[in-house]
Design a protein around this motif. Structure first.
Motif, PDB file in Angstrom:
ATOM      1  N   GLN A 153       0.818  -1.222   0.000  1.00  0.00           N
ATOM      2  CA  GLN A 153       0.000   0.000   0.000  1.00  0.00           C
ATOM      3  C   GLN A 153       0.850   1.270   0.000  1.00  0.00           C
ATOM      4  OE1 GLN A 153       0.058  -2.166   2.558  1.00  0.00           O
ATOM      5  NE2 GLN A 153       0.419  -1.077   4.473  1.00  0.00           N
ATOM      6  N   TRP A 154       2.158   1.165   0.274  1.00  0.00           N
ATOM      7  CA  TRP A 154       3.040   2.327   0.258  1.00  0.00           C
ATOM      8  C   TRP A 154       3.727   2.511  -1.090  1.00  0.00           C
ATOM      9  CZ3 TRP A 154       2.487   5.788   3.876  1.00  0.00           C
ATOM     10  CH2 TRP A 154       2.018   5.402   5.133  1.00  0.00           C
ATOM     11  N   CYS A 155       3.361   1.716  -2.074  1.00  0.00           N
ATOM     12  CA  CYS A 155       3.968   1.818  -3.407  1.00  0.00           C
ATOM     13  C   CYS A 155       3.108   2.701  -4.303  1.00  0.00           C
ATOM     14  CB  CYS A 155       4.115   0.433  -4.027  1.00  0.00           C
ATOM     15  SG  CYS A 155       5.267  -0.626  -3.118  1.00  0.00           S
ATOM     16  N   ASN A 156       3.754   3.440  -5.174  1.00  0.00           N
ATOM     17  CA  ASN A 156       3.037   4.359  -6.060  1.00  0.00           C
ATOM     18  C   ASN A 156       2.377   3.658  -7.231  1.00  0.00           C
ATOM     19  OD1 ASN A 156       3.395   6.861  -4.760  1.00  0.00           O
ATOM     20  ND2 ASN A 156       5.484   7.024  -5.527  1.00  0.00           N
ATOM     21  N   ASP A 157       2.968   2.571  -7.704  1.00  0.00           N
ATOM     22  CA  ASP A 157       2.495   1.911  -8.917  1.00  0.00           C
ATOM     23  C   ASP A 157       2.392   0.415  -8.644  1.00  0.00           C
ATOM     24  OD1 ASP A 157       2.179   0.737 -11.452  1.00  0.00           O
ATOM     25  OD2 ASP A 157       3.331   2.312 -12.438  1.00  0.00           O
ATOM     26  N   LEU A 158       1.174  -0.066  -8.473  1.00  0.00           N
ATOM     27  CA  LEU A 158       0.963  -1.475  -8.138  1.00  0.00           C
ATOM     28  C   LEU A 158       1.512  -2.392  -9.223  1.00  0.00           C
ATOM     29  CD1 LEU A 158      -0.265  -3.696  -6.359  1.00  0.00           C
ATOM     30  CD2 LEU A 158      -2.417  -3.366  -7.597  1.00  0.00           C
ATOM     31  N   ASP A 159       1.243  -2.077 -10.482  1.00  0.00           N
ATOM     32  CA  ASP A 159       1.741  -2.928 -11.561  1.00  0.00           C
ATOM     33  C   ASP A 159       3.273  -2.981 -11.563  1.00  0.00           C
ATOM     34  OD1 ASP A 159      -1.094  -2.085 -13.161  1.00  0.00           O
ATOM     35  OD2 ASP A 159      -0.349  -4.110 -13.486  1.00  0.00           O
ATOM     36  N   GLN A 160       3.914  -1.871 -11.278  1.00  0.00           N
ATOM     37  CA  GLN A 160       5.374  -1.851 -11.279  1.00  0.00           C
ATOM     38  C   GLN A 160       5.942  -2.728 -10.168  1.00  0.00           C
ATOM     39  OE1 GLN A 160       7.651  -0.924 -13.260  1.00  0.00           O
ATOM     40  NE2 GLN A 160       9.422  -1.220 -11.914  1.00  0.00           N
ATOM     41  N   VAL A 161       5.384  -2.637  -8.956  1.00  0.00           N
ATOM     42  CA  VAL A 161       5.938  -3.440  -7.864  1.00  0.00           C
ATOM     43  C   VAL A 161       5.675  -4.920  -8.105  1.00  0.00           C
ATOM     44  CG1 VAL A 161       3.938  -3.338  -6.290  1.00  0.00           C
ATOM     45  CG2 VAL A 161       6.241  -3.539  -5.366  1.00  0.00           C
ATOM     46  N   LEU A 162       4.513  -5.280  -8.654  1.00  0.00           N
ATOM     47  CA  LEU A 162       4.247  -6.685  -8.964  1.00  0.00           C
ATOM     48  C   LEU A 162       5.118  -7.172 -10.119  1.00  0.00           C
ATOM     49  CD1 LEU A 162       0.362  -6.895  -8.574  1.00  0.00           C
ATOM     50  CD2 LEU A 162       2.133  -7.591  -6.951  1.00  0.00           C
ATOM     51  N   ARG A 163       5.426  -6.282 -11.052  1.00  0.00           N
ATOM     52  CA  ARG A 163       6.340  -6.637 -12.139  1.00  0.00           C
ATOM     53  C   ARG A 163       7.724  -6.969 -11.589  1.00  0.00           C
ATOM     54  NH1 ARG A 163       5.925  -2.084 -14.788  1.00  0.00           N
ATOM     55  NH2 ARG A 163       3.965  -2.765 -15.716  1.00  0.00           N
ATOM     56  N   GLU A 164       8.164  -6.183 -10.613  1.00  0.00           N
ATOM     57  CA  GLU A 164       9.445  -6.448  -9.983  1.00  0.00           C
ATOM     58  C   GLU A 164       9.412  -7.751  -9.181  1.00  0.00           C
ATOM     59  OE1 GLU A 164      12.793  -4.237  -9.739  1.00  0.00           O
ATOM     60  OE2 GLU A 164      11.792  -4.896 -11.579  1.00  0.00           O
ATOM     61  N   PHE A 165       8.320  -7.996  -8.471  1.00  0.00           N
ATOM     62  CA  PHE A 165       8.192  -9.266  -7.749  1.00  0.00           C
ATOM     63  C   PHE A 165       8.271 -10.443  -8.724  1.00  0.00           C
ATOM     64  CE2 PHE A 165       5.494  -7.506  -3.961  1.00  0.00           C
ATOM     65  CZ  PHE A 165       6.593  -6.804  -3.517  1.00  0.00           C
ATOM     66  N   ALA A 166       7.556 -10.344  -9.840  1.00  0.00           N
ATOM     67  CA  ALA A 166       7.547 -11.423 -10.834  1.00  0.00           C
ATOM     68  C   ALA A 166       8.942 -11.629 -11.418  1.00  0.00           C
ATOM     69  CB  ALA A 166       6.545 -11.107 -11.939  1.00  0.00           C
ATOM     70  N   ARG A 167       9.689 -10.552 -11.580  1.00  0.00           N
ATOM     71  CA  ARG A 167      11.024 -10.653 -12.168  1.00  0.00           C
ATOM     72  C   ARG A 167      11.995 -11.386 -11.254  1.00  0.00           C
ATOM     73  NH1 ARG A 167      15.697  -8.102 -11.613  1.00  0.00           N
ATOM     74  NH2 ARG A 167      14.858  -6.495 -10.212  1.00  0.00           N
ATOM     75  N   VAL A 168      11.989 -11.062  -9.955  1.00  0.00           N
ATOM     76  CA  VAL A 168      12.985 -11.659  -9.057  1.00  0.00           C
ATOM     77  C   VAL A 168      12.552 -13.017  -8.516  1.00  0.00           C
ATOM     78  CG1 VAL A 168      13.803  -9.364  -8.407  1.00  0.00           C
ATOM     79  CG2 VAL A 168      12.149 -10.538  -6.939  1.00  0.00           C
ATOM     80  N   LEU A 169      11.282 -13.386  -8.690  1.00  0.00           N
ATOM     81  CA  LEU A 169      10.791 -14.667  -8.187  1.00  0.00           C
ATOM     82  C   LEU A 169      11.200 -15.789  -9.133  1.00  0.00           C
ATOM     83  CD1 LEU A 169       9.047 -15.713  -5.810  1.00  0.00           C
ATOM     84  CD2 LEU A 169       7.072 -15.594  -7.334  1.00  0.00           C
ATOM     85  N   CYS A 170      11.694 -16.884  -8.566  1.00  0.00           N
ATOM     86  CA  CYS A 170      12.044 -18.048  -9.373  1.00  0.00           C
ATOM     87  C   CYS A 170      10.787 -18.641 -10.015  1.00  0.00           C
ATOM     88  CB  CYS A 170      12.699 -19.114  -8.509  1.00  0.00           C
ATOM     89  SG  CYS A 170      14.344 -18.681  -7.915  1.00  0.00           S
ATOM     90  N   PRO A 171      10.914 -19.281 -11.174  1.00  0.00           N
ATOM     91  CA  PRO A 171       9.765 -19.990 -11.760  1.00  0.00           C
ATOM     92  C   PRO A 171       9.195 -20.994 -10.761  1.00  0.00           C
ATOM     93  CG  PRO A 171      11.549 -19.864 -13.337  1.00  0.00           C
ATOM     94  CD  PRO A 171      12.110 -19.360 -12.027  1.00  0.00           C
TER      95      PRO A 171
END
Length: 290
Positions: free
Chosen positions: A126-144
């Protein structure tokens, strides 16, 4: 937590507020503690053996310590925007715990892609400005096939305070929060698989308005909106706010409602098989066996 040309939060103000709150945070963060514990309990639904865990918005490290206790062989990376929080986390760390620290913004993670087996984010998104951006970063660093487990706040949060301020002026005083369905849609947009969302409502009560405002400051939840009015409330406006909030009085106590959104989803990869008891079977090479 909305996508747009003008970010809703002033990240420098967020960083300052949480750094100031670090020393007394764990004593004041009753709701955050309870939600974080429930979030970790939900890991009972799956059998995980993570090598690396990312605790996003780790604060003073309470969640990181619990994750280390649950997964003693894992390395936990405690990441927070506020340096003061990380200094307090280092001070509280147990000597047996395998923890590392990183001061960074969740919307721009300084981490290698596909490097984390589990991402845990308690009351952070909730402290992030762009929800899609933070989830994009989570998806990037998360292993398959890795797991994202998170909690955040929904639009009913602090509804009493929001309405009381609306009776005083039209300024921005309470942070915007997204609906559970919007968050679920964003998970799908960013490629997460099998997202599961649910909501719980909590209510804290206070003897007066000053106690509520003091509690919010103690956990770093001050007004950090870009559009916020600078300066303190004048005595006249504070009295108007106090009178407006008194309309919510129940048995001589003032309520503060929190809508907590819980969610988890899997990183893109081989789909997991859901078993009859509701648990998940995952590839042996990645997360162990159920």
């Amino acid at each position: 937590m909305r996508t747009g040309a003008t970010p809703p939060f002033d990240k420098r103000a967020v960083r300052r507020a949480f750094s100031r709150a670090a020393a007394g945070y764990e004593a004041a963060a009753v709701l955050q503690d309870r939600v974080g514990a429930q979030l970790i309990e939900r890991l009972d639904l799956v059998k995980l053996a993570p090598h690396w865990i990312l605790d996003v918005g780790s604060g003073t490290g309470l969640g990181a310590r619990r994750l280390n206790a649950r997964y003693p062989r894992a390395r936990v990376l405690a990441l927070d925007l506020a340096g003061g929080m990380l200094r307090e986390a280092r001070r509280r760390k147990g000597w047996r715990q395998r923890q590392h620290y990183c001061q960074a913004d969740a919307e721009c993670l300084p981490l290698q892609s596909a490097s984390m087996d589990l991402i845990y984010a308690n009351m952070t998104v909730q402290w992030c400005n762009d929800l899609d951006q933070v989830l994009r970063e989570f998806a990037r660093v998360l292993c398959p096939g890795g797991l994202l487990m998170f909690s955040t706040l929904g639009p009913d949060t602090l509804r009493e305070l929001r309405r009381a301020f609306a009776a005083v002026d039209q300024g921005a005083h309470v942070s915007p929060f997204l609906d559970m369905h919007d968050i679920g849609d964003a998970l799908v947009r960013q490629g997460f698989e099998m997202p599961v969302m649910d909501v719980e409502h909590y209510q804290l009560t206070y003897p007066n308005l000053e106690a509520l405002l003091r509690d919010l400051r103690a956990v770093g939840a001050t007004n950090a909106l870009q559009a916020r009015a600078r300066g303190l409330l004048t005595p006249r406006r504070l009295e108007c706010l106090r009178a407006a909030y008194a309309g919510f009085l129940v048995e001589e106590r003032l309520p503060a409602t929190y809508e907590v959104v819980y969610g988890h989803a899997w990183g893109a990869g081989p789909r997991q098989e859901r078993l009859a008891d509701g648990s998940v079977a995952v590839p042996l090479g990645r997360l162990g066996r159920r």
